[in-house]
Design an enzyme around this catalytic site. Sequence first.
Site, PDB file in Angstrom:
ATOM      1  N   LYS A  71       0.837  -1.444  -0.058  1.00 15.05           N
ATOM      2  CA  LYS A  71      -0.178  -0.061  -0.121  1.00 15.05           C
ATOM      3  C   LYS A  71       0.932   1.331  -0.105  1.00 15.05           C
ATOM      4  CE  LYS A  71      -4.068  -2.019   2.350  1.00 15.05           C
ATOM      5  NZ  LYS A  71      -3.577  -3.478   2.670  1.00 15.05           N
ATOM      6  N   PHE A  72       1.737   1.505  -1.000  1.00 20.22           N
ATOM      7  CA  PHE A  72       2.448   2.590  -1.224  1.00 20.22           C
ATOM      8  C   PHE A  72       1.473   4.020  -1.203  1.00 20.22           C
ATOM      9  CE2 PHE A  72       4.913  -0.525  -3.419  1.00 20.22           C
ATOM     10  CZ  PHE A  72       6.268  -0.645  -2.835  1.00 20.22           C
TER      11      PHE A  72
END
Length: 248
Positions: free
Chosen positions: A76-77
């Site tokens: 989940k950048f």
Amino acid sequence: MIAKVRAIIQEKESNLCVAADFTKCEKVLDLAEKIGDEICMLKTHVDILEDFTPDFPKKLRALADRQNFLIFEDRKFADIGNTVSLQFGGGIYHISEWADLINAHSIVGEGIIDGLKKVNKNSALILLAQMTPEGNLFDESYALKTVAMAQENSDFVVGFIGSSDRPEVLAKIRAAAGEDFLILTPGIKLSSESDGLGQTYNTPEKAIQNGADIIIVGRGIYESADPISEAEKYRAAGWNSMRKSANE
Ligand code: S5P
């Protein structure tokens, strides 16, 4: 990548992605080996591993190749392009070396996609169009803007995280995205009790009816006394629902 995912789903009759949220490498590898034949994807959170060494992704890659599943690193950048390029390509995990799929938040704008692309090798990107926890801030407008962003970057973005908890929005994501993108839905349990921490659960049938291509199951499988037979149950439920909705 979309064709590859769909081919694995057909070949293995599985649209099941298992979230192996253990904190020890050996436990993830052991689960992957046991249930590898039942899944199209294994989802990792590499930063929760207490004993990570570069050997872990090598061993996982070997299992994935042998048992024909893809590795989805759920990082989940969510930062500026330059920072995510460092997080994706470097650090101690070198995610770009081994992940088939990664994901990112669209909230920060297209720079995040450019930053990831800059160091990308062979991974494909999933954008979070929705999330499952109660009270989350993902609304319809955000979800549809995320779809538009994906369409602008379809050389790299292959799908979305969508939640069955707001099926009317998920249906709009499906309609806007068409069949050119995959929708992966977490928050899946055959018995849909809550976890006391806001997670919302739906059944595989409901998720597929609402437009998911792939169901993501974590604790429903890895916390069960018999993960192999539980994975088989979820695989069959997901696959049968998919066939049923294809025939409708
Ligand atoms: O909205 C989301 C997005 C994700 S990727 N909700 C989620 O639960 N996830 C992930 O799916 C979460 O990080 C976890 O790894 C998995 C769900 O796990 P479970 O144990 O609740 O099935």
